[in-house]
Scaffold this active site. Structure first.
Site, short mmCIF file in Angstrom:
data_model
loop_
_atom_site.label_atom_id
_atom_site.label_comp_id
_atom_site.label_asym_id
_atom_site.label_seq_id
_atom_site.Cartn_x
_atom_site.Cartn_y
_atom_site.Cartn_z
N ASP A 120 -23.32 -22.88 -24.77
CA ASP A 120 -22.36 -24.20 -25.04
C ASP A 120 -21.08 -24.11 -24.35
O ASP A 120 -20.89 -22.89 -23.40
CB ASP A 120 -22.12 -24.37 -26.79
N CYS A 164 -23.38 -18.58 -27.14
CA CYS A 164 -22.17 -19.67 -27.82
C CYS A 164 -20.94 -18.68 -28.31
O CYS A 164 -20.95 -17.44 -27.51
CB CYS A 164 -22.73 -20.51 -29.01
N THR A 184 -20.07 -17.32 -31.06
CA THR A 184 -20.36 -16.20 -31.70
C THR A 184 -21.77 -15.73 -31.66
O THR A 184 -22.12 -14.64 -32.07
CB THR A 184 -20.24 -16.43 -33.34
N HIS A 235 -39.39 -3.29 -31.79
CA HIS A 235 -40.02 -3.42 -33.04
C HIS A 235 -40.18 -5.12 -33.38
O HIS A 235 -41.02 -5.31 -34.49
CB HIS A 235 -39.08 -2.91 -34.11
N HIS A 240 -45.65 -2.90 -35.85
CA HIS A 240 -44.87 -3.88 -35.78
C HIS A 240 -45.46 -5.19 -35.60
O HIS A 240 -44.82 -6.47 -35.73
CB HIS A 240 -43.81 -3.62 -34.50
C1 RB5 Z 1 -17.93 -23.78 -30.75
O1 RB5 Z 1 -16.70 -23.97 -31.12
C2 RB5 Z 1 -18.86 -22.65 -31.59
O2 RB5 Z 1 -18.64 -23.20 -33.10
C3 RB5 Z 1 -19.91 -22.11 -30.93
O3 RB5 Z 1 -19.78 -21.90 -29.79
C4 RB5 Z 1 -20.64 -21.15 -32.02
O4 RB5 Z 1 -19.94 -20.30 -31.97
C5 RB5 Z 1 -21.41 -21.43 -33.12
O5 RB5 Z 1 -21.88 -20.70 -33.74
#
Ligand code: RB5
Length: 141
Positions: free
Chosen positions: A8, A65, A67, A98, A133
């Protein structure tokens, strides 16, 4: 191998570095977007990468993304997709050995570029150990 990659807007800056590394390693790349830092919704890109794997158009997937959390939640909704959110190389290696993880999720706002590329190269080079596994993966369904 063919690697499907998606991100994203939060993951876009890191994706460029990862694509360059994949090219240097000689992998085929299926880049499903996004292609800028304009705000988009990450589930669309998780779907595109997972579908590429399920359709046989890619061997593995990488999702980025902010996080890595949203991408991992979305990707793990798909049967036969085992998405691992990794912040360092050890868990990336173990996710292959695993868990036979077929999707790697990364947080671009969490990782520096050097750590992220270390995770990617380690993950791509590691092999599933099978044996006990495999039994455990089959129990997941
Ligand atoms: C976008 O702002 C953010 O929410 C997305 O990149 C991600 O971290 C969502 O889990």
């Amino acid at each position: 191998m063919t690697v499907a990659i998606g991100c994203d807007h939060g993951g876009f800056p890191l994706k460029r570095h990862i694509v360059a590394t994949l090219e240097n390693l000689g992998h085929e790349i299926l880049d499903v977007g996004c292609y800028s830092e304009e705000s988009v919704d990450y589930p669309h890109y998780a779907t595109a990468v997972c579908q590429a794997i399920l359709d046989g158009n890619a061997h593995r997937g990488i999702l980025i993304c902010g996080t890595g959390i949203g991408m991992s939640i979305a990707a793990n909704r798909y049967p036969s997709i085992r998405a691992a959110l990794c912040h360092e190389a050890f868990t990336a290696k173990m996710s292959r050995e695993h868990n036979d993880a077929n999707v790697l999720c990364l947080g671009a706002r969490v990782l520096g570029v050097g750590i992220a590329l270390d995770i990617v190269t380690t993950w791509l080079a590691a092999h599933f150990a099978g044996g006990r596994h495999l039994r455990r993966i089959e129990l997941i369904g």
